[in-house]
Motif scaffolding. Sequence first.
Motif, PDB file in Angstrom:
ATOM      1  N   THR A   1      -0.364   7.795  -1.521  1.00  0.00           N
ATOM      2  CA  THR A   1      -1.626   7.813  -2.263  1.00  0.00           C
ATOM      3  C   THR A   1      -2.679   6.869  -1.702  1.00  0.00           C
ATOM      4  O   THR A   1      -3.857   7.023  -1.997  1.00  0.00           O
ATOM      5  CB  THR A   1      -1.386   7.436  -3.741  1.00  0.00           C
ATOM      6  OG1 THR A   1      -0.903   6.096  -3.802  1.00  0.00           O
ATOM      7  CG2 THR A   1      -0.388   8.372  -4.396  1.00  0.00           C
TER       8      THR A   1
ATOM      9  N   LYS B   1      -3.008   3.849  -2.586  1.00  0.00           N
ATOM     10  CA  LYS B   1      -3.307   2.835  -3.598  1.00  0.00           C
ATOM     11  C   LYS B   1      -2.597   1.527  -3.253  1.00  0.00           C
ATOM     12  O   LYS B   1      -1.490   1.512  -2.743  1.00  0.00           O
ATOM     13  CB  LYS B   1      -2.861   3.295  -4.980  1.00  0.00           C
ATOM     14  CG  LYS B   1      -3.664   4.446  -5.525  1.00  0.00           C
ATOM     15  CD  LYS B   1      -3.211   4.783  -6.928  1.00  0.00           C
ATOM     16  CE  LYS B   1      -4.030   5.943  -7.473  1.00  0.00           C
ATOM     17  NZ  LYS B   1      -3.582   6.309  -8.833  1.00  0.00           N
TER      18      LYS B   1
ATOM     19  N   LYS C   1       0.862  -1.174   0.000  1.00  0.00           N
ATOM     20  CA  LYS C   1       0.000   0.000   0.000  1.00  0.00           C
ATOM     21  C   LYS C   1       0.898   1.223   0.000  1.00  0.00           C
ATOM     22  O   LYS C   1       1.744   1.388   0.872  1.00  0.00           O
ATOM     23  CB  LYS C   1      -0.905   0.001   1.237  1.00  0.00           C
ATOM     24  CG  LYS C   1      -1.911   1.117   1.247  1.00  0.00           C
ATOM     25  CD  LYS C   1      -2.848   0.989   2.427  1.00  0.00           C
ATOM     26  CE  LYS C   1      -3.859   2.110   2.413  1.00  0.00           C
ATOM     27  NZ  LYS C   1      -4.782   2.019   3.548  1.00  0.00           N
TER      28      LYS C   1
END
Length: 90
Positions: free
Chosen positions: A67, A69, A63
């Motif tokens: 961000t 993401k 992860k």
Amino acid sequence: MVKSELIHKTWHVIDKAIEKKKIESIVNTFIAVIQEELKQNGSVKIEGLGSFSMRVRNSYTIKDANTGKVKEMPKSVYIDFRPSKKIKRD
């Protein structure tokens, strides 16, 4: 130490009895043999130095802290070196 330093030091240790180019050829051959053996069999053990082996790192997810993401990291192969007990430091 880099390869050129290894060649130069070896040349001095043997009192310049062999041409530097021949020592370079020996070192290059040694490296090529280790590379080929790792590709074919996955491991090389040199007594007094240690062992080289091919390892597989399975895929995993990370992860991104910035961000948020999630990314999938692919499976990869790497070379692992384990030193001999003779050269391990306390």
